[in-house]
Write an enzyme that holds these catalytic residues in place. Structure first.
Site, PDB file in Angstrom:
ATOM      1  N   LYS A   1       5.632 -12.569   9.089  1.00  0.00           N
ATOM      2  CA  LYS A   1       6.601 -11.599   8.528  1.00  0.00           C
ATOM      3  C   LYS A   1       7.125 -10.692   9.638  1.00  0.00           C
ATOM      4  O   LYS A   1       6.353 -10.157  10.427  1.00  0.00           O
ATOM      5  CB  LYS A   1       5.934 -10.767   7.420  1.00  0.00           C
ATOM      6  CG  LYS A   1       6.928  -9.867   6.708  1.00  0.00           C
ATOM      7  CD  LYS A   1       6.417  -9.392   5.374  1.00  0.00           C
ATOM      8  CE  LYS A   1       7.394  -8.475   4.666  1.00  0.00           C
ATOM      9  NZ  LYS A   1       8.635  -9.121   4.265  1.00  0.00           N
TER      10      LYS A   1
ATOM     11  N   GLY B   1      10.077  -4.509   2.386  1.00  0.00           N
ATOM     12  CA  GLY B   1      11.090  -3.861   1.547  1.00  0.00           C
ATOM     13  C   GLY B   1      10.487  -3.435   0.215  1.00  0.00           C
ATOM     14  O   GLY B   1      10.813  -2.369  -0.323  1.00  0.00           O
TER      15      GLY B   1
ATOM     16  N   HIS C   1       0.676  -8.997   4.306  1.00  0.00           N
ATOM     17  CA  HIS C   1       1.547 -10.173   4.351  1.00  0.00           C
ATOM     18  C   HIS C   1       1.086 -11.110   5.454  1.00  0.00           C
ATOM     19  O   HIS C   1       0.407 -10.689   6.403  1.00  0.00           O
ATOM     20  CB  HIS C   1       3.008  -9.778   4.617  1.00  0.00           C
ATOM     21  CG  HIS C   1       3.750  -9.355   3.382  1.00  0.00           C
ATOM     22  ND1 HIS C   1       3.867  -8.050   2.987  1.00  0.00           N
ATOM     23  CD2 HIS C   1       4.423 -10.087   2.446  1.00  0.00           C
ATOM     24  CE1 HIS C   1       4.569  -7.974   1.874  1.00  0.00           C
ATOM     25  NE2 HIS C   1       4.918  -9.196   1.508  1.00  0.00           N
ATOM     26  N   HIS C   2       1.537 -12.354   5.378  1.00  0.00           N
ATOM     27  CA  HIS C   2       1.267 -13.393   6.384  1.00  0.00           C
ATOM     28  C   HIS C   2       1.719 -12.973   7.788  1.00  0.00           C
ATOM     29  O   HIS C   2       2.537 -12.065   7.953  1.00  0.00           O
ATOM     30  CB  HIS C   2       1.977 -14.689   5.970  1.00  0.00           C
ATOM     31  CG  HIS C   2       3.454 -14.493   5.749  1.00  0.00           C
ATOM     32  ND1 HIS C   2       4.365 -14.556   6.762  1.00  0.00           N
ATOM     33  CD2 HIS C   2       4.156 -14.202   4.623  1.00  0.00           C
ATOM     34  CE1 HIS C   2       5.576 -14.325   6.279  1.00  0.00           C
ATOM     35  NE2 HIS C   2       5.468 -14.102   4.971  1.00  0.00           N
TER      36      HIS C   2
END
Ligand SMILES: NC(=O)c1ccc[n+]([C@@H]2O[C@H](COP(=O)([O-])OP(=O)(O)OC[C@H]3O[C@@H](n4cnc5c(N)ncnc54)[C@H](O)[C@@H]3O)[C@@H](O)[C@H]2O)c1
Length: 250
Positions: free
Chosen positions: A142, A148, A138-139
């Site tokens: 985050k 999740g 993820h970027h």
């Protein structure tokens, strides 16, 4: 359908695009920050609308759902982090001709990934050669790790693969135990989200990857959920995204 969009931020704008593409009409964009047509939902909008999609912040949610229920609207709520007031948010729909469908993940692709992860785990249950692991990218903004989505997929692996009994997030200090399912998180750049379930044997590797390109997947799922809610007049009361997804995929 004639639809109110509540929360005209990043998600609200995506939802507007998809609603228009699928032939729906926008009654009003409601945004308490002043980015929409009205700061709070008006009586005129409530009377004119058949449905509403709310992806906002949880602060005004219970006031809004009370109104949606009073006016008998079909409401899709994608706003997250309101578990503490779930009862007050949902209670008005118990006595309403309207309906509320809520969930923390409206991406149909992510739900396909969940089901494929569970099915793949069942398939290799008796083939001991395959070990399993999960990775997610993820970027760099985050805040939570693992995501999740990764934890939901990991839970499904543990439930469906007897030899994996425990989820191990983060970087292990040494060798992992065979019964541990390692879930590794990498952060950097602008990646909206890549999740991969890897099954590895001495002979080969299989991978199932869900790679989100943007927020469009969440928005499409939310609009399709609203269409599902209004497709059957018996769909009154309270539903979760799982009810809609199960009807679509199972
Ligand atoms: N369920 C899912 O699949 C899913 C996917 C993505 C995001 N989300 C959730 O959706 C929500 C919105 O995400 P976003 O990325 O669009 O955020 P955002 O910050 O870009 O937009 C939120 C907008 O809502 C407005 N707002 C806040 N409180 C409001 C209220 N009470 N009434 C009306 N407008 C209000 C803000 O002014 C802002 O413009 C968050 O809770 C996020 O976690 C859920």
């Amino acid at each position: 359908m004639d639809v109110i969009i509540t929360g005209y931020g990043r998600m609200g704008r995506e939802i507007e695009k998809i609603l228009l593409e699928r032939g729906h009409r926008i009654v009003s964009r409601v945004d308490s920050g002043g980015y929409g047509d009205e700061l709070r939902v008006s009586k005129e909008s409530l009377e004119a609308a058949e449905g509403v999609i709310e992806f906002a912040l949880p602060s005004g949610l219970e006031d809004n759902t009370a109104l949606y229920a009073e006016y008998g609207l079909k409401a899709v709520v994608g706003t997250t982090s309101w578990a503490d007031k779930k009862e007050t948010v949902l209670a008005p729909f118990k006595q309403s001709s309207g309906a509320c469908l809520y969930g923390s993940n409206f991406s149909i692709g992510a739900h396909l990934f969940f089901r494929m992860s569970a099915a793949a785990s069942r398939m290799i249950n008796k083939i001991e050669e395959y070990d399993v692991m999960l990775t997610e990218y993820h970027h760099n903004k985050k805040v939570d790790a693992p995501s999740g989505t990764a934890l939901t997929a990991a839970q499904l692996v543990v439930e469906n693969l007897d030899r994996k009994k425990e989820i191990l997030p983060g970087n292990p200090p040494g060798a992992i135990k065979p019964e541990q399912l390692h879930v590794a998180s990498v952060r950097g750049g602008h990646i909206p989200g890549i999740h991969t379930l890897t099954m590895d044997s001495p002979a080969d590797t299989l991978e199932i990857t869900h790679s989100a390109r943007n927020r469009g997947g969440f928005a499409l799922g939310a609009v399709m959920a609203l269409e599902w809610l209004s497709a059957d007049e018996n769909r009154k009361g309270i539903f979760t995204v799982e009810d809609f997804i199960s009807d679509l995929l199972d």
